[in-house]
Design a protein around this motif. Structure first.
Motif, PDB file in Angstrom:
ATOM      1  N   CYS A  56       0.839  -1.318  -0.040  1.00 36.78           N
ATOM      2  CA  CYS A  56      -0.126   0.089   0.062  1.00 36.78           C
ATOM      3  C   CYS A  56       0.857   1.051   0.032  1.00 36.78           C
ATOM      4  CB  CYS A  56      -0.947  -0.106   1.076  1.00 36.78           C
ATOM      5  SG  CYS A  56      -2.147  -1.249   1.276  1.00 36.78           S
ATOM      6  N   SER A  57       0.542   2.312  -0.790  1.00 35.50           N
ATOM      7  CA  SER A  57       1.403   3.363  -0.698  1.00 35.50           C
ATOM      8  C   SER A  57       0.354   4.786  -0.825  1.00 35.50           C
ATOM      9  CB  SER A  57       1.827   3.439  -2.291  1.00 35.50           C
ATOM     10  OG  SER A  57       1.203   3.407  -3.184  1.00 35.50           O
ATOM     11  N   VAL A  58       1.191   5.725  -0.053  1.00 34.75           N
ATOM     12  CA  VAL A  58       0.653   7.253  -0.058  1.00 34.75           C
ATOM     13  C   VAL A  58       1.655   8.224  -0.575  1.00 34.75           C
ATOM     14  CG1 VAL A  58      -0.740   6.301   1.969  1.00 34.75           C
ATOM     15  CG2 VAL A  58       1.556   7.511   2.364  1.00 34.75           C
ATOM     16  N   ALA A  59       1.050   9.228  -0.695  1.00 36.05           N
ATOM     17  CA  ALA A  59       1.996  10.263  -1.236  1.00 36.05           C
ATOM     18  C   ALA A  59       1.741  11.477  -0.537  1.00 36.05           C
ATOM     19  CB  ALA A  59       1.914  10.377  -2.608  1.00 36.05           C
ATOM     20  N   LEU A  60       2.562  12.570  -0.488  1.00 37.46           N
ATOM     21  CA  LEU A  60       2.278  13.880   0.178  1.00 37.46           C
ATOM     22  C   LEU A  60       2.794  14.864  -1.049  1.00 37.46           C
ATOM     23  CD1 LEU A  60       3.451  13.401   3.681  1.00 37.46           C
ATOM     24  CD2 LEU A  60       1.094  14.102   3.306  1.00 37.46           C
ATOM     25  N   SER A  61       1.782  15.933  -1.059  1.00 36.74           N
ATOM     26  CA  SER A  61       2.352  17.096  -2.144  1.00 36.74           C
ATOM     27  C   SER A  61       1.587  18.231  -1.527  1.00 36.74           C
ATOM     28  CB  SER A  61       1.842  16.663  -3.456  1.00 36.74           C
ATOM     29  OG  SER A  61       0.452  16.446  -3.572  1.00 36.74           O
ATOM     30  N   ALA A  62       2.355  19.414  -2.161  1.00 38.01           N
ATOM     31  CA  ALA A  62       1.523  20.718  -1.948  1.00 38.01           C
ATOM     32  C   ALA A  62       2.516  21.543  -2.978  1.00 38.01           C
ATOM     33  CB  ALA A  62       1.899  21.008  -0.578  1.00 38.01           C
ATOM     34  N   PRO A  63       1.750  22.655  -3.482  1.00 42.16           N
ATOM     35  CA  PRO A  63       2.392  23.452  -4.299  1.00 42.16           C
ATOM     36  C   PRO A  63       3.725  23.955  -3.766  1.00 42.16           C
ATOM     37  CG  PRO A  63      -0.004  23.934  -4.446  1.00 42.16           C
ATOM     38  CD  PRO A  63       0.282  23.098  -3.273  1.00 42.16           C
ATOM     39  N   ARG A  65       6.438  22.684  -2.975  1.00 51.52           N
ATOM     40  CA  ARG A  65       7.246  21.939  -1.896  1.00 51.52           C
ATOM     41  C   ARG A  65       7.503  20.644  -2.708  1.00 51.52           C
ATOM     42  NH1 ARG A  65       3.880  21.936   4.029  1.00 51.52           N
ATOM     43  NH2 ARG A  65       3.250  24.080   3.514  1.00 51.52           N
ATOM     44  N   TRP A  66       8.735  19.794  -1.671  1.00 50.57           N
ATOM     45  CA  TRP A  66       8.927  18.502  -2.360  1.00 50.57           C
ATOM     46  C   TRP A  66       7.832  17.613  -1.958  1.00 50.57           C
ATOM     47  CZ3 TRP A  66      13.518  16.800  -4.097  1.00 50.57           C
ATOM     48  CH2 TRP A  66      14.828  17.919  -4.601  1.00 50.57           C
ATOM     49  N   SER A  67       7.580  16.687  -2.918  1.00 54.33           N
ATOM     50  CA  SER A  67       6.715  15.620  -2.750  1.00 54.33           C
ATOM     51  C   SER A  67       7.429  14.298  -2.517  1.00 54.33           C
ATOM     52  CB  SER A  67       5.739  15.401  -4.081  1.00 54.33           C
ATOM     53  OG  SER A  67       5.103  16.740  -4.359  1.00 54.33           O
ATOM     54  N   TYR A  68       6.563  13.526  -1.993  1.00 52.39           N
ATOM     55  CA  TYR A  68       7.357  12.224  -1.493  1.00 52.39           C
ATOM     56  C   TYR A  68       5.896  11.023  -1.639  1.00 52.39           C
ATOM     57  CZ  TYR A  68      10.402  14.923   1.283  1.00 52.39           C
ATOM     58  OH  TYR A  68      11.453  15.571   1.678  1.00 52.39           O
ATOM     59  N   VAL A  69       6.502   9.910  -1.829  1.00 51.56           N
ATOM     60  CA  VAL A  69       5.781   8.716  -2.086  1.00 51.56           C
ATOM     61  C   VAL A  69       6.278   7.628  -0.908  1.00 51.56           C
ATOM     62  CG1 VAL A  69       4.966   6.785  -3.616  1.00 51.56           C
ATOM     63  CG2 VAL A  69       5.396   9.108  -4.644  1.00 51.56           C
ATOM     64  N   TYR A  70       5.422   6.935  -0.614  1.00 50.04           N
ATOM     65  CA  TYR A  70       5.693   5.910   0.590  1.00 50.04           C
ATOM     66  C   TYR A  70       5.038   4.591   0.343  1.00 50.04           C
ATOM     67  CZ  TYR A  70       7.301  10.128   3.191  1.00 50.04           C
ATOM     68  OH  TYR A  70       8.033  11.253   3.747  1.00 50.04           O
ATOM     69  N   GLY A  71       5.801   3.736   0.579  1.00 50.09           N
ATOM     70  CA  GLY A  71       5.365   2.195   0.301  1.00 50.09           C
ATOM     71  C   GLY A  71       5.294   1.310   1.527  1.00 50.09           C
ATOM     72  N   ARG A  72       4.722  -0.006   1.526  1.00 49.08           N
ATOM     73  CA  ARG A  72       4.897  -0.825   2.391  1.00 49.08           C
ATOM     74  C   ARG A  72       4.122  -0.272   3.631  1.00 49.08           C
ATOM     75  NH1 ARG A  72       9.562  -0.321   0.133  1.00 49.08           N
ATOM     76  NH2 ARG A  72      10.609   0.698   1.930  1.00 49.08           N
ATOM     77  N   MET A  73       2.840   0.267   3.379  1.00 53.86           N
ATOM     78  CA  MET A  73       1.941   0.899   4.384  1.00 53.86           C
ATOM     79  C   MET A  73       0.880  -0.180   4.651  1.00 53.86           C
ATOM     80  SD  MET A  73       3.270   3.838   5.397  1.00 53.86           S
ATOM     81  CE  MET A  73       4.726   4.706   4.876  1.00 53.86           C
ATOM     82  N   SER A  74       0.266  -0.244   5.685  1.00 60.85           N
ATOM     83  CA  SER A  74      -0.725  -0.921   6.097  1.00 60.85           C
ATOM     84  C   SER A  74      -1.765  -0.163   6.919  1.00 60.85           C
ATOM     85  CB  SER A  74      -0.531  -2.323   6.831  1.00 60.85           C
ATOM     86  OG  SER A  74       0.092  -1.915   8.237  1.00 60.85           O
ATOM     87  N   GLU A  75      -2.999  -0.748   7.437  1.00 60.90           N
ATOM     88  CA  GLU A  75      -3.898  -0.143   8.336  1.00 60.90           C
ATOM     89  C   GLU A  75      -3.406   0.426   9.435  1.00 60.90           C
ATOM     90  OE1 GLU A  75      -7.784  -2.448   8.218  1.00 60.90           O
ATOM     91  OE2 GLU A  75      -6.428  -3.348   7.143  1.00 60.90           O
ATOM     92  N   SER A  76      -2.359  -0.571  10.011  1.00 66.15           N
ATOM     93  CA  SER A  76      -1.855  -0.211  11.301  1.00 66.15           C
ATOM     94  C   SER A  76      -0.832   0.930  11.399  1.00 66.15           C
ATOM     95  CB  SER A  76      -1.009  -1.617  12.054  1.00 66.15           C
ATOM     96  OG  SER A  76       0.144  -1.845  10.931  1.00 66.15           O
ATOM     97  N   ASN A  77      -0.669   1.510  10.156  1.00 66.64           N
ATOM     98  CA  ASN A  77       0.297   2.791  10.021  1.00 66.64           C
ATOM     99  C   ASN A  77      -0.546   4.027  10.161  1.00 66.64           C
ATOM    100  OD1 ASN A  77       2.331   0.678   7.855  1.00 66.64           O
ATOM    101  ND2 ASN A  77       2.875   1.240   9.874  1.00 66.64           N
ATOM    102  N   ALA A  78      -1.773   3.882  10.224  1.00 65.71           N
ATOM    103  CA  ALA A  78      -2.399   5.104   9.997  1.00 65.71           C
ATOM    104  C   ALA A  78      -2.351   6.252  10.846  1.00 65.71           C
ATOM    105  CB  ALA A  78      -4.349   4.566   9.982  1.00 65.71           C
ATOM    106  N   LYS A 107      12.031   4.915   6.749  1.00 64.11           N
ATOM    107  CA  LYS A 107      12.317   3.680   6.125  1.00 64.11           C
ATOM    108  C   LYS A 107      11.692   3.135   5.031  1.00 64.11           C
ATOM    109  CE  LYS A 107      14.132   1.882  10.633  1.00 64.11           C
ATOM    110  NZ  LYS A 107      14.058   0.586  11.370  1.00 64.11           N
ATOM    111  N   GLN A 108      10.671   3.884   4.673  1.00 63.13           N
ATOM    112  CA  GLN A 108       9.546   3.257   3.540  1.00 63.13           C
ATOM    113  C   GLN A 108       9.297   4.244   2.347  1.00 63.13           C
ATOM    114  OE1 GLN A 108       7.814   0.577   7.091  1.00 63.13           O
ATOM    115  NE2 GLN A 108       6.431   1.246   5.671  1.00 63.13           N
ATOM    116  N   SER A 109      10.338   5.367   2.396  1.00 69.05           N
ATOM    117  CA  SER A 109      10.236   6.336   1.277  1.00 69.05           C
ATOM    118  C   SER A 109      10.404   5.696   0.002  1.00 69.05           C
ATOM    119  CB  SER A 109      11.332   7.361   1.658  1.00 69.05           C
ATOM    120  OG  SER A 109      10.989   8.332   0.487  1.00 69.05           O
ATOM    121  N   LEU A 110       9.655   5.714  -0.949  1.00 65.74           N
ATOM    122  CA  LEU A 110       9.741   5.256  -2.192  1.00 65.74           C
ATOM    123  C   LEU A 110      10.295   6.245  -3.216  1.00 65.74           C
ATOM    124  CD1 LEU A 110       6.748   3.102  -3.085  1.00 65.74           C
ATOM    125  CD2 LEU A 110       8.806   2.390  -1.946  1.00 65.74           C
ATOM    126  N   ALA A 111      10.269   7.688  -3.013  1.00 71.94           N
ATOM    127  CA  ALA A 111      10.527   8.733  -4.002  1.00 71.94           C
ATOM    128  C   ALA A 111      10.360   9.984  -3.368  1.00 71.94           C
ATOM    129  CB  ALA A 111       9.434   8.582  -5.413  1.00 71.94           C
TER     130      ALA A 111
END
Length: 124
Positions: A56-63, A65-78, A107-111
């Motif tokens: 599972c992956s999530v990403a953070l972005s804003a005009p 700013r640097w953006s990030y993609v994170y992987g290997r996420m699960s419900e327990s990481n909410a 530890k789980q940053s993809l990009a």
């Protein structure tokens, strides 16, 4: 300025959900919504972040700013994902000091993607 937390709701996390089962990404999205969005953060479900081999992956972005993609996420990481989104929202350039990031974000940053700056001559 609003920060966007994108959550891939189609992520399968290497699983093959059975008929009628909710995909792990959709469960992650629901868990994040249950924790709630921090101030200045909008949670947006997306169809795919193209990180399919990374769970599972999530990403953070804003005009601006640097953006990030994170992987290997699960419900327990909410809870940690929401804390990381709050820290990102508080960082003017999107760069949260490494030691103050939740461990899953260390530890789980993809990009990491640089801000897009549109130059006037590029718009012509």
């Amino acid at each position: 300025m609003t920060v966007t937390l994108h959550v891939c709701i189609t992520c399968r996390a290497g699983q093959t959900p059975g008929e009628g089962e909710t995909a792990p990404g959709a469960r992650l999205h629901a868990a994040i919504l249950e924790v709630g969005a921090p101030d200045g953060v909008t949670i947006v479900p997306v169809e795919c972040l193209s990180a399919c081999n990374q769970g599972c992956s999530v990403a953070l972005s804003a005009p601006g700013r640097w953006s990030y993609v994170y992987g290997r996420m699960s419900e327990s990481n909410a809870q940690d994902i929401v804390a990381g989104a709050a820290a990102y929202a508080a960082a003017p350039d999107g760069i949260v000091p490494w030691r103050t990031r939740p461990e899953i974000f260390r530890k789980q940053s993809l990009a990491r993607i640089p801000p897009i700056n549109i130059l006037p001559e590029a718009a012509e």
